[in-house]
Structures are given as C-alpha cells and as structure tokens.
Design a protein around this motif. Structure first.
Motif, mmCIF file in Angstrom:
data_model
loop_
_atom_site.group_PDB
_atom_site.id
_atom_site.type_symbol
_atom_site.label_atom_id
_atom_site.label_comp_id
_atom_site.label_asym_id
_atom_site.label_seq_id
_atom_site.Cartn_x
_atom_site.Cartn_y
_atom_site.Cartn_z
ATOM 1 N N UNK A 55 6.958 0.188 -10.854
ATOM 2 C CA UNK A 55 7.755 0.063 -9.632
ATOM 3 C C UNK A 55 8.865 -0.970 -9.786
ATOM 4 N N UNK A 56 8.548 -2.085 -10.420
ATOM 5 C CA UNK A 56 9.529 -3.176 -10.536
ATOM 6 C C UNK A 56 10.554 -2.922 -11.636
ATOM 7 N N UNK A 96 0.362 8.507 -16.104
ATOM 8 C CA UNK A 96 1.742 8.881 -15.813
ATOM 9 C C UNK A 96 1.806 9.996 -14.780
ATOM 10 N N UNK A 97 0.877 10.953 -14.872
ATOM 11 C CA UNK A 97 0.845 12.030 -13.891
ATOM 12 C C UNK A 97 0.442 11.504 -12.518
ATOM 13 N N UNK A 98 -0.522 10.589 -12.493
ATOM 14 C CA UNK A 98 -0.927 9.994 -11.211
ATOM 15 C C UNK A 98 0.233 9.247 -10.570
ATOM 16 N N UNK A 99 0.963 8.493 -11.368
ATOM 17 C CA UNK A 99 2.116 7.752 -10.848
ATOM 18 C C UNK A 99 3.168 8.709 -10.292
ATOM 19 N N UNK A 100 3.466 9.780 -11.040
ATOM 20 C CA UNK A 100 4.487 10.725 -10.600
ATOM 21 C C UNK A 100 4.078 11.415 -9.296
ATOM 22 N N UNK A 101 2.824 11.876 -9.221
ATOM 23 C CA UNK A 101 2.369 12.561 -8.007
ATOM 24 C C UNK A 101 2.326 11.609 -6.813
ATOM 25 N N UNK A 102 1.969 10.356 -7.061
ATOM 26 C CA UNK A 102 1.947 9.375 -5.980
ATOM 27 C C UNK A 102 3.338 9.181 -5.388
ATOM 28 N N UNK A 103 4.338 9.143 -6.249
ATOM 29 C CA UNK A 103 5.703 8.954 -5.773
ATOM 30 C C UNK A 103 6.261 10.210 -5.104
ATOM 31 N N UNK A 104 5.946 11.374 -5.657
ATOM 32 C CA UNK A 104 6.472 12.624 -5.097
ATOM 33 C C UNK A 104 5.921 12.862 -3.694
ATOM 34 N N UNK A 105 4.617 12.630 -3.511
ATOM 35 C CA UNK A 105 3.969 12.901 -2.227
ATOM 36 C C UNK A 105 3.802 11.645 -1.357
ATOM 37 N N UNK A 106 4.400 10.539 -1.802
ATOM 38 C CA UNK A 106 4.397 9.280 -1.047
ATOM 39 C C UNK A 106 2.955 8.910 -0.641
ATOM 40 N N UNK A 107 2.049 8.980 -1.585
ATOM 41 C CA UNK A 107 0.639 8.741 -1.284
ATOM 42 C C UNK A 107 0.354 7.284 -0.939
ATOM 43 N N UNK A 108 1.218 6.378 -1.392
ATOM 44 C CA UNK A 108 0.984 4.956 -1.121
ATOM 45 C C UNK A 108 1.010 4.645 0.374
ATOM 46 N N UNK A 109 1.715 5.476 1.154
ATOM 47 C CA UNK A 109 1.763 5.234 2.596
ATOM 48 C C UNK A 109 0.448 5.576 3.281
ATOM 49 N N UNK A 110 -0.336 6.459 2.659
ATOM 50 C CA UNK A 110 -1.583 6.911 3.279
ATOM 51 C C UNK A 110 -2.818 6.343 2.576
#
Length: 308
Positions: free
Chosen positions: A69-70, A103-117
């Motif tokens: 992220x940074x 890497x796949x987990x990171x990409x899917x987290x960003x695509x579906x904005x999972x960090x908000x939920x």
C-alpha cells in the motif's frame, strides 16, 4: 417466434440437464464443502480468530500488505518479532508473501474493496480457508489418478478437507505448509505414468505447482515433504514406469512440446533453489545451525568449546 421459443426451451433444458449431472456427480463434494463452510462460519463471517501460531503467518502477510500500500513493494525484512526475520528464504519463516496466493489476495482485496468490510486478519483467515479447499481438491485430483472409484476419491477429499478444518483453528502453520504438494504429485504422476499424453500441459502444470509450493511457504515444515516426493518418483520408476518414460522421451525429443516441457521443468528446479541460496547468503553459520534440523545446537556449541 415459436421456433425461437422452442430453441430457447431446448437450450434451457440442456443447461438444466448439465447442472443436474454436475450436482449428481459431485454431490459428496458439494455436501462436504457446505459442511466445511458451516464449520468455519465463525472464522469467515464471525468474530472467531485462529490461535496459537497464527501470528507467524499473519504478521508477514500484514507487513507485506501494508508495504504494498505504501511503496508498492514487498519488503525483504520484517523487524517485528524474534529480532527480525527475512521475508524470503528464511527456514524459520512461516510464510512468504512472494507467493501467488498473497499477490492474488492483495489484488482481489483492492478490486472488491474488501478492506472496508473486513479487516486484514479476517481477509487472511479467508485466504487460509480457501487454500485448504485448494489442497483438498488437489488431493481429490491425485486420488482420481490412482484410484478407480470416484467415491474413494471423494472420501479422500472429505478427509483432507476436514483435517484442515480441525487443525486450522489451532495450528494453521501445519495446514498451510504443503498446500500445493498434491498438485506437484498429480503432475508428476501424469508425466511418469502417461508420458505420451499432454506432455506440455503436464510439464507446465508441474513447473507451476512446484513454483507455487516453494514461493508460498519455504521453511522447515514445508521442506519436509520434498524428500517424500523424491522417493515417490523413485518408486514409480522402480515399479515399471522407467522404461516407458525413457522410450517416450527418446522417441519424442525432437518435438517442440517435449523440449519446451523439459525447459519448463529445468527452469523451475533452478528457480526453486533461490530461497535456499538466499537463506545461505543472509544468515551466518551460527544461525544456520539453529534454523536447520539435524545436529542439536547444544552439541555444536560444546564441540566449538572443546576445539578452541
């Protein structure tokens, strides 16, 4: 109009028939997955968290996630516990963020904005549970290669799935250690037992599964499986498959598919040695004595005392 209606009805019936066959042929697997998700529901959607050695897996995950992220880079060092540890090639490290699953987990987290939920801890829990399902499906595919009964392969799937469900809440490090090992064994089995069939596909699968396994987690727990994989290959060759394999390679060596498959496997073997080479460059002889199994550290220290 009536013709189009009949055609659409026919396509719908075919689709329903296909779905029905898939459900009927995989009923045990689908029921097992449902029971597994129900068992792990508190970790997927509730407030339950894995205990014990979970931090060995999650701290490198979270550190690498935040670093991406940074700086959009994966750090090579993590300073948070045990005086600092290498993120790649450390035999005592429990998780490498250089694997495709991270890497796949990171990409899917960003695509579906999972960090908000979901928080990173729960996202990592989802990753581990899904990886256990990948392991179980790999065991089922391998069982289908060596067992005649589909139901026996489904039974293997249930065993491996629920062994993971039992260990994940308590010792997730053991479940995560060899997620891709059955896929390595699957493609080895296909290459050795059917050397004339889909050699490029099976060679590519073996190369990919080996790379996934090594870069997913390279430590004492994960490396214990590789001697057994070597013995498995030796066993296949001893019990009748050496001759057909040699004959197939000799007869088809001029094929570009065979040559490309051999190149894939050779490059994977070389690439898979990178973590070990990195570890030897990063750590002194004293640390290697602590990190590698075998001679106890106490015995080595006493020997040093007496020889000085």
């Amino acid at each position: 109009s009536s013709f189009c209606s009949r055609e659409n009805d026919s396509q719908s019936y075919r689709l329903l028939g296909f779905v029905g066959r898939v459900i009927r042929n995989n009923a045990i697997v689908l029921l097992g997955l449902g029971a597994f998700i129900y068992t792990m529901w508190g970790f997927l959607f509730g407030s339950n968290y894995f205990s014990s050695d979970f931090y060995h897996l999650h701290l490198p995950f979270e550190h690498a996630f935040q670093s991406l992220d940074r700086n959009f880079s994966i750090p090579l060092w993590m300073p948070f516990f045990q005086g600092g540890r290498a993120m790649f090639g450390d035999f005592a490290n429990s998780y490498s963020p250089f694997g495709i699953d991270f890497l796949l987990t990171y990409a899917l987290t960003k695509v579906f904005v999972l960090e908000k939920f979901l928080g990173l801890v729960q996202i990592d829990s989802w990753r581990m549970i899904l990886m256990n399902i990948v392991f179980a499906f790999g065991c089922r595919k391998l069982a289908r290669e060596v067992l005649q009964s589909r139901y026996s392969a489904d039974f293997v799937f249930l065993i491996t799935l629920f062994v993971g469900a039992f260990f994940l809440p308590h010792r997730p490090i053991f479940v995560m250690a060899n997620i891709f090992a059955p896929w390595v064994l699957l493609y080895i089995t296909r290459l050795v037992t059917h050397p004339n069939q889909n050699i490029l596909h099976n060679s590519s699968g073996l190369a990919l599964a080996t790379a996934l396994s090594v870069f997913h987690q390279f430590n004492i727990q994960s490396t214990l499986i590789w001697p057994y994989i070597v013995f498995y290959v030796i066993g296949l060759l001893i019990f009748g498959f050496a001759g057909p394999l040699y004959k197939a390679l000799r007869n088809n060596l001029g094929s570009w598919k065979v040559r490309l498959g051999l190149i894939f496997v050779a490059l994977t073997i070389l690439t898979s040695a990178l973590p070990l080479a990195w570890e030897y460059n990063q750590f002194s002889e004293f640390n290697r004595k602590m990190l590698y199994p075998g001679e106890p550290l106490e015995a080595w220290q006493e020997e040093e005392v007496y020889t000085r």
